[in-house]
Design a protein around this motif. Structure first.
Motif, PDB file in Angstrom:
ATOM      1  N   ILE A  41      45.438  64.185  -4.134  1.00 30.83           N
ATOM      2  CA  ILE A  41      45.003  63.496  -5.534  1.00 30.83           C
ATOM      3  C   ILE A  41      44.466  62.257  -5.564  1.00 30.83           C
ATOM      4  O   ILE A  41      43.592  61.570  -6.066  1.00 30.83           O
ATOM      5  N   SER A  42      45.403  61.149  -4.656  1.00 32.74           N
ATOM      6  CA  SER A  42      45.204  59.839  -4.699  1.00 32.74           C
ATOM      7  C   SER A  42      43.623  59.548  -3.989  1.00 32.74           C
ATOM      8  O   SER A  42      43.047  58.935  -4.285  1.00 32.74           O
ATOM      9  N   TRP A  43      43.377  60.404  -2.759  1.00 29.89           N
ATOM     10  CA  TRP A  43      42.188  60.335  -2.318  1.00 29.89           C
ATOM     11  C   TRP A  43      41.015  60.797  -3.410  1.00 29.89           C
ATOM     12  O   TRP A  43      39.934  60.211  -3.456  1.00 29.89           O
ATOM     13  N   LEU A  44      41.395  61.617  -4.119  1.00 29.32           N
ATOM     14  CA  LEU A  44      40.374  62.255  -5.149  1.00 29.32           C
ATOM     15  C   LEU A  44      39.905  60.967  -6.109  1.00 29.32           C
ATOM     16  O   LEU A  44      38.766  60.712  -6.490  1.00 29.32           O
ATOM     17  N   VAL A  45      40.887  60.264  -6.543  1.00 28.07           N
ATOM     18  CA  VAL A  45      40.829  59.082  -7.544  1.00 28.07           C
ATOM     19  C   VAL A  45      40.155  58.077  -6.750  1.00 28.07           C
ATOM     20  O   VAL A  45      39.001  57.671  -7.421  1.00 28.07           O
ATOM     21  N   ILE A  46      40.132  57.861  -5.501  1.00 28.37           N
ATOM     22  CA  ILE A  46      39.156  56.826  -4.792  1.00 28.37           C
ATOM     23  C   ILE A  46      37.619  57.261  -4.579  1.00 28.37           C
ATOM     24  O   ILE A  46      36.960  56.578  -4.921  1.00 28.37           O
ATOM     25  N   PHE A  47      37.647  58.504  -4.358  1.00 27.49           N
ATOM     26  CA  PHE A  47      36.306  59.115  -4.607  1.00 27.49           C
ATOM     27  C   PHE A  47      35.533  59.008  -5.581  1.00 27.49           C
ATOM     28  O   PHE A  47      34.383  58.465  -5.895  1.00 27.49           O
ATOM     29  N   LEU A  48      36.489  59.253  -6.764  1.00 27.83           N
ATOM     30  CA  LEU A  48      35.926  59.156  -8.184  1.00 27.83           C
ATOM     31  C   LEU A  48      35.402  57.759  -8.464  1.00 27.83           C
ATOM     32  O   LEU A  48      34.270  57.716  -9.044  1.00 27.83           O
ATOM     33  N   ILE A  49      36.135  56.693  -8.228  1.00 24.82           N
ATOM     34  CA  ILE A  49      35.968  55.392  -8.408  1.00 24.82           C
ATOM     35  C   ILE A  49      34.890  55.040  -7.749  1.00 24.82           C
ATOM     36  O   ILE A  49      33.670  54.445  -8.088  1.00 24.82           O
ATOM     37  N   LEU A  50      34.610  55.424  -6.410  1.00 25.33           N
ATOM     38  CA  LEU A  50      33.280  54.944  -5.448  1.00 25.33           C
ATOM     39  C   LEU A  50      32.096  55.948  -6.050  1.00 25.33           C
ATOM     40  O   LEU A  50      31.030  55.267  -6.282  1.00 25.33           O
ATOM     41  N   PHE A  51      32.281  56.973  -6.650  1.00 27.65           N
ATOM     42  CA  PHE A  51      31.249  57.756  -7.485  1.00 27.65           C
ATOM     43  C   PHE A  51      30.712  57.023  -8.526  1.00 27.65           C
ATOM     44  O   PHE A  51      29.152  56.855  -8.788  1.00 27.65           O
ATOM     45  N   VAL A  52      31.569  56.641  -9.524  1.00 26.69           N
ATOM     46  CA  VAL A  52      31.055  56.023 -10.372  1.00 26.69           C
ATOM     47  C   VAL A  52      30.340  54.719 -10.481  1.00 26.69           C
ATOM     48  O   VAL A  52      29.410  54.506 -10.598  1.00 26.69           O
TER      49      VAL A  52
END
Length: 1434
Positions: free
Chosen positions: A1277-1288
């Motif tokens: 999930i922590s990686w998901l958060v990172i990718f979400l931030i980068l995507f935004v």
């Protein structure tokens, strides 16, 4: 060692226990495995060269691998059969090969066969002559043996030293290794064994993160984390032991070489009487009949020179010529004032009537007035007075000389017959009483002072020598006669005297007394004004000084540099040096200086234009060299700076004065041309007849008309000097500079007109000399450079590195047997130039087995006085070029060529590929390769302490860092070079150790020092985050681990510059005394030397490591100016961002995490003790550049820096935009090394970047939200958060490009929505699962490193990322990181700049007292000065 400590009692004696001994025998298996690794590495590293190899070489590589692999099988199998009931691994092997009975003898036999080549090597090591025979023999069997042991190469044969040298360096290393192993065993390894055994027995079941290997036995991760730093330090601390041993041995050797015997003026005075003898023994060729020199130990301990008796006029005269030449050169260099010069000079024109040695007046000052007082108060005790005067040699000498001079002058001046009789009678009476030792009983000495005063007046009149004073002189003579006859000789003597005069001349009886007053009054009675000659003037001046200098001249010369030079020179004459040949018979030599575009001569605008602090170079120099500035004004006869501006000539002198104190070509050329002056003087002393010699060298220099003659002595001296010495300055761009009207070309031309040879090259290589202007030429400046010959080149001469190419190409223009390569930032001294012909004789002597091919000299770093950094640098460098190289040359026999003043055997090197290797990149440190080359081809490099050359070093932090970066890069390239590979293979083991620890080993140890910190901290990170440390916190091995503390202490020793400080202290102690050494050491600590050394540790590590991984070393121009200017924040950031700031921040995050998550169960004291040196390192790496930056804490400067930094970070890059202008260009350039790196380099880069992902893995399980679960999903999930931030972030940037022009409102709404969503998610997280502020900090600590790791991987895989179209995003992310880093660094600096005292403290620390005071005043007067300069312009 671990086996011994682990088994049995843990004492070394337990080796004799059978079981332990068997276990120890397994080291042969380890050795075989390492051997296989070496063979495979050999194949991998020579893989690219396979196409050019012959079949035999390939066969050798293959057979080496096969045989190594065979031993890896044979040894373990035979070992397994030595045990009755074998341990684990041996049991497995036995089960494979069948359980036979045990037979230990088989293993022993295998080991003996395995070791047989080593035994043979041992025999060859002990008997070098066998090895020499084998290497050159052509028997088939021998060739086969040699083929197996080393490739058949000419290079690297016959490098063996004599048996005695072998014994010396073997003893050195055996002692060192024993000490090191004992220390490591008792202090590092043994204390760690019991805790390790305890830890391995504890079983831990609860982890604080998701443990992938919960079944792992023995807590193996903990054991690795504990042992890794200790093992690293085990490999590194040999360097510390080398520093200690080299300090001891170097100090002992230095003392035997008689260094520092004369280190103060007092010591010089006490030994001055033997100085003329030393001059004649060392600097003057021996006459035929002299006895041979003593050799052996006794000669080492006592090198005495006889005090020259006054009868040896020639020796005294020769000493006078040489000594005065040195003193006048001091005056020309403005080191001493006119008065000091007069006090130091010896008479040029030997006064033959005196018949005694005339010492320089500074030794005799104030002796005469004291002697007069002593005589006055002596009350007729003749013996006692004589004893008191004779107890001080110089006083006795002064009294004798003054009396003799007084007699000579009076006799010379008195011309009338009657007067002559009186005078003769008086002197004969006095002489008679002196002979009979009853002067005081016969005469009354209380009136001596009045006679002394009259005589002083007479000398004053003689100095002026004016016609109108004649009457005064007559009265003086009459008064003197009266004092002598009436007061000193008393009445009864006078009547005898007058009787004898008048009675004998047949007049009528007694003449009335007033008759005698008319003596001296007649026209020809006194010869005044006296006929003037140089010799007469000098004599009177000297006498005047002897009579009138009342205060003792204890502090002459007062200039520290003059003192250092004069005492080093005097000291060097008592060292062991070859005797001088006649100039005609000496070896001829050339000096070569490569020059590119450095400063030749400062122009007036350069000197006067102030920087932003209102400080000009001239102002800076006046503050740093105040006494030399005053001496300069006195020499050009001006009272202040304004007067100087009057004439062109004095302005020219001003430019020269400043240039001689910078690192300019002018300074170097002046220094090197001292060789010619010295040779002219020495040729004169060799060739002059006795009467010429007594008249002195100055006489022929002054005698203009004689100079015109073809066969005159002066012409001959010049001709001989020209035959023996040439100076070539190789100006790479002279032709181009000349055509483009560069002022440098004019300056070079001006230098040539003082007789130099300069060559320049533009596809033609040309030797140019200065010709005298012809009278008929149309323009006065024409025809000054005249081409002697030119050599056509096939193309541009510089293909490789600039300086070595320049040197190698210019050798053809030099002549003679010796060649001294001198860099553009060096200097030479008159007194050292006098010893050059002695030095060249070393080429004819055998040093051990062979003649030297390079003569090493010591250097004196002259830039130490400029700032505190320059002082640290010069101390560090001085200890290397003295104590370091002394030890390398003898006993270690691995001195190479480290730079500049060394003298090459020119013919040896011309026939072996030149004095430098010049391939691009690999030969970046071209100097040391000359040494490698020389050693590999049977050369011999020696080191000589009795002569020194000046050398400039970098003075500002940025310059020093660039220089250290260049050296570290160069060492990285050396590590990969075939020269070192060959040296390593061909040296015996101990000489190979010497070679390693003194070249690349030093840098490798530095790298390991920093790696130790990383390994320790990452080990702790693992223990803290996994919860293992908490679980084991009861164990002593975790709580207070002594060997770990020792390991980290050794690391911090290296870090704060302890390795540098030891030899530095020893050398300063030897040469200046140990009290001085201690006070200098304390001063250095106060001026923050540990900060500087810790910082430079980072520079070395970064550039050395990067070169090893990726290659791509490049020359970095450091600039050799004076650093009085402020470096901008952006500039510091560009220089140190990757080498220091990033690493500093990484260590800081590690320390913070270790602190936050380990504090619950660990004492604060233990934490501080272990991590204090690391915190120091972090602080230093982050803030040292600002601390050592002039005006680094000035508020106005800080504001300007911030604006500049903002501009730089936001500028767009692109083609043609330099890195100084835009962050993007700089960022692209920073990754250059990755572009040229091979696959291995890229893979290494990616693997190293993976360490940044550990933080996130460990920290997400420590959040308040996730404390209940240890599932692996948390990490996902922590990686998901990172990718979400980068995507935004990506959508926003795409949106800005697409929508911001047409759909402005929609774009703003989307941005607003994202912001609101972010806030609401944060609020929900805080409300529902109770997220705490600490969690936010932990999240930042977890995700920041991950982003950085992703960035590094993206940069390493740039081509792939560019294809995928993500490069723009990577750049944006990188810019974000750089801005955050900039802010973190900038905030504390700006905060400190608010307080004015910080800035003041910093200036005090950086510069000397005079300059810091001057700087404050100049800031106040800044406005006033600007007004003045604008008025001048009008």
């Amino acid at each position: 060692m671990i086996i011994i400590a682990w088994n049995g009692s843990g004492q070394p004696s337990s080796v004799f226990d059978a079981d332990v001994f068997k276990k120890v025998l397994s080291i042969f298996i380890t050795a075989a495995i390492l051997k296989l690794g070496q063979a495979i590495l050999d194949v991998i590293l020579s893989w690219k060269a396979r196409t050019s190899m012959s079949f035999h070489v390939k066969l050798r590589y293959i057979l080496k691998v096969v045989s190594a692999a065979a031993w890896v099988v044979i040894l373990p199998v035979t070992y397994a059969y030595t045990w009755e009931n074998p341990p684990g691994f041996a049991q497995t092997i036995k089960s494979w090969f069948g359980n036979g009975s045990s037979s230990p003898s088989l293993f022993i036999l295998a080991v003996v066969i395995y070791l047989s080549p080593n035994m043979l090597a041992g025999v060859l090591f002990l008997f070098p002559f066998i090895r020499r025979f084998l290497e050159s023999s052509n028997y088939k069997i021998v060739m086969l043996m040699m083929w197996w042991s080393q490739p058949r190469l000419y290079v690297g044969r016959g490098m063996h030293e004599s048996t005695f040298s072998l014994f010396k360096y073997t003893l050195f290393w055996v002692l060192l290794i024993i000490t090191k192993l004992a220390f490591s065993f008792y202090i590092e390894i043994k204390p760690l064994v019991a805790p390790t055994q305890a830890i391995m027995n504890v079983h831990i079941s609860t982890y604080q993160w998701h443990e992938f290997f919960p079944q792992a036995k023995n807590n193996i991760g903990v054991v690795i984390a504990l042992w890794a730093p200790v093992i690293l330090v085990y490999f590194m601390d040999s360097q510390i032991w080398y520093a200690i041993f080299s300090t001891l041995f170097g100090g002992i050797y230095g003392a035997f070489r008689r260094l520092g015997e004369i280190r103060t003026l007092g010591m010089l005075r006490s030994r001055f009487q033997s100085l003329p003898g030393a001059f004649n023994a060392c600097l003057i060729p021996e006459e035929k009949a002299e006895p041979a020199k003593k050799k052996g130990l006794k000669a080492t301990f006592s090198r005495k020179f006889e005090v020259i008796p006054s009868s040896k006029e020639k020796e005294a005269a020769r000493f006078a010529q040489l000594w005065n030449k040195i003193i006048t050169s001091f005056r020309e260099e403005d080191l001493i004032s006119n008065r000091e010069m007069d006090l130091l000079l010896v008479p040029y024109w030997a006064d033959r009537d005196l018949e005694l040695m005339q010492w320089p007046p500074f030794l005799l000052a104030s002796k005469i007035p004291i002697a007069v007082d002593m005589a006055k108060d002596s009350n007729g005790k003749d013996g006692e007075l004589k004893k008191r005067i004779k107890s001080d040699d110089y006083m006795y000498s002064a009294v004798c000389e003054c009396y003799a001079s007084f007699r000579n002058i009076v006799k010379f001046l008195v011309r009338g017959n009657r007067e002559k009789e009186v005078i003769e009678y008086i002197f004969s009476e006095v002489d008679k009483h002196i002979e009979e030792d009853d002067l005081l009983t016969e005469y009354k000495m209380s009136a001596l002072p009045s006679l002394y005063e009259l005589f002083v007046k007479l000398v004053k009149y003689l100095l002026a020598n004016k016609q109108e004073d004649r009457d005064q002189v007559v009265i003086l003579f009459q008064d003197m006669l009266e004092v002598v006859t009436r007061d000193i000789m008393m009445e009864d003597h006078v009547s005898n005297l007058l009787d004898s005069i008048h009675g004998g001349s047949g007049h009528e009886g007694m003449v009335p007394l007033d008759q005698q007053y008319q003596l001296f009054a007649s026209a020809g009675a006194i010869k005044f004004p006296a006929p003037e000659s140089e010799a007469w003037k000098e004599k009177i001046k000297r006498l005047y000084l002897l009579l009138t200098v009342k205060e003792s001249a204890m502090d002459v010369p007062s200039n520290l540099e003059a003192r250092r030079r004069i005492s080093f020179f005097s000291n060097s004459l008592f060292m062991d040096m070859p005797s001088a040949p006649k100039v005609r018979n000496m070896l001829s030599f050339s000096v070569l200086t490569p020059y590119y575009t450095e400063e030749v001569l400062f122009s007036l605008p350069e000197l006067e234009v102030p920087n932003e602090d209102g400080v000009s170079i001239l102002f800076y120099l006046q503050k740093i060299f105040p006494d030399e500035w005053n001496n300069f004004l006195e020499r050009v006869d001006c009272s202040n700076e304004e007067e100087l501006r009057g004439s062109d000539e004095s302005e020219e002198q001003l430019r020269l004065w400043a240039s001689y104190r910078g690192q300019t070509l002018t300074r170097t050329v002046r220094g090197m041309m001292y060789y010619r002056k010295a040779l002219e003087l020495q040729a004169f002393l060799d060739m002059a007849k006795d009467e010429d010699l007594m008249e002195g060298y100055k006489a022929i220099e002054l005698n203009e008309d004689q100079m015109k003659g073809e066969r005159s002595l002066w012409t001959q001296c010049q001709a001989v000097a020209d035959m023996k010495f040439t100076y070539v300055v190789s100006c790479q761009l002279y032709g181009i500079q000349k055509r483009s009207g560069d002022p440098r070309a004019q300056d070079i031309l001006r230098l040539m007109t003082t007789t130099k040879k300069v060559n320049d090259k533009v596809y033609y290589s040309t030797l140019v000399k200065a010709a005298l202007p012809k009278s008929n030429s149309s323009e006065p400046g024409q025809n000054l450079d005249q081409i002697i010959y030119r050599i056509k080149l096939p193309g541009p001469a510089i293909l490789g590195e600039g300086k070595p190419e320049n040197q190698n190409h210019a050798i053809i223009f030099t002549r003679g047997e010796g060649l001294q390569t001198i860099d553009m930032n060096q200097d030479n001294y008159m007194e050292e130039a006098l010893k050059m012909r002695n030095l060249l004789e070393e080429f004819l002597k055998r040093h051990d087995v062979r003649h030297p091919s390079i003569l090493g000299l010591r250097e004196h770093i002259f830039t130490g006085s400029v700032s505190s950094l320059a002082w640290f640098m010069s101390n560090q460098e001085t200890s290397f070029v003295t104590i370091g190289q002394r030890l390398l040359a003898n006993p270690l026999k691995v001195r190479f060529h480290y730079g500049h003043p060394d003298v090459f055997d020119r013919l040896f090197h011309l026939t072996r590929g030149g004095v430098s290797k010049a391939s691009k990149i690999i030969n970046l440190s071209e100097d040391i390769f000359a040494g490698f080359n020389s050693t590999l081809r049977e050369g011999n490099v020696t080191h000589h302490e009795y002569i020194q050359v000046g050398k400039g070093r970098d003075v500002g932090l940025n310059q020093i860092s660039l220089f250290e970066a260049k050296i570290a890069n160069g060492n990285g390239e050396q590590t990969l070079s075939r020269d070192l590979y060959r040296l390593g293979h061909r040296f015996d083991f101990f000489r190979m150790l010497s070679c390693y620890f003194t070249t690349i080993g030093f840098y490798f140890s530095t790298l390991i020092t920093v790696l130790t910190v990383y390994v320790f901290l990452y080990g702790r990170l693992y223990l803290v985050l996994s919860g293992l440390e908490k679980g084991l916190s009861t164990q002593p091995g975790i709580r207070d681990n002594k060997s770990l503390e020792i390991a980290l202490a050794s690391q911090s020793f290296v870090q704060i510059g302890f390795l540098m400080a030891l030899p530095m202290m020893m050398e300063i102690g030897l040469e200046k005394g140990f009290r001085t050494a201690l006070s200098e050491f304390i001063l250095m600590q106060l001026q923050l030397a540990p900060v500087f050394f810790t910082f430079s540790l980072g520079t070395k590590t970064h550039y050395y490591g990067r070169t090893l991984l990726h290659g791509g070393a490049k020359y970095r121009a450091t600039g050799r100016g004076f650093v009085v200017f402020h470096a901008k924040f952006a500039e510091n950031y560009r220089l140190y961002s990757r080498s220091h700031f990033v690493k500093g921040l990484e260590l800081m995050i590690l320390l913070l995490v270790y602190q936050i998550f380990g504090q619950t169960y660990r004492g604060a004291v233990a934490y501080i003790l272990i991590t204090v040196s690391m915190w120091f390192m972090v602080g230093t790496w982050l803030f040292a550049p600002f601390l050592f930056n002039p005006s680094g804490f000035e508020w106005q400067k800080i504001v300007d820096d911030w604006t500049d930094w903002n501009k730089w970070i936001s500028n767009r890059g692109g083609i043609g935009v330099p890195p100084e202008k835009s962050w993007e260009s700089w960022w692209e350039e920073e990754q250059d090394h990755l572009r040229h790196s091979g696959k291995r380099g890229i893979i290494a880069e990616i693997v190293l970047a993976l360490r940044f992902f550990i933080y996130q893995y460990g920290l997400v399980y420590h959040l308040h939200i996730t404390r209940s679960t240890k599932s692996v999903w948390v990490y996902g999930i922590s990686w998901l958060v990172i990718f979400l931030i980068l995507f935004v972030m990506k959508t926003i940037s795409v949106g800005r490009r697409k929508f911001s022009a047409n759909f402005q409102l929609i774009f703003r709404l989307i941005k607003g929505l994202i912001f609101v969503t972010f806030i609401s998610i944060l609020a929900i997280l805080i409300a529902l699962p109770h997220m705490t502020p600490r969690d936010i900090v932990v999240c930042i600590l977890a995700f920041m490193p991950t982003g950085w790791g992703l960035l590094l991987i993206a940069q390493a895989c740039k081509p792939i990322v560019q294809k995928a179209g993500f490069w723009g995003s990577v750049r944006t992310l990188a810019r974000g990181y750089e801005i955050v880093m900039g802010l973190l660094l900038f905030t504390p600096v700006a905060f400190l700049a608010w307080f004015p005292f910080v800035s003041e403290f910093q200036t005090r620390m950086l510069f000397n007292q005079a300059f810091s005071r001057g700087l404050q005043i100049s800031r106040i007067l800044g406005g006033h000065r600007k007004d003045r300069s604008s008025r001048n312009k009008e």
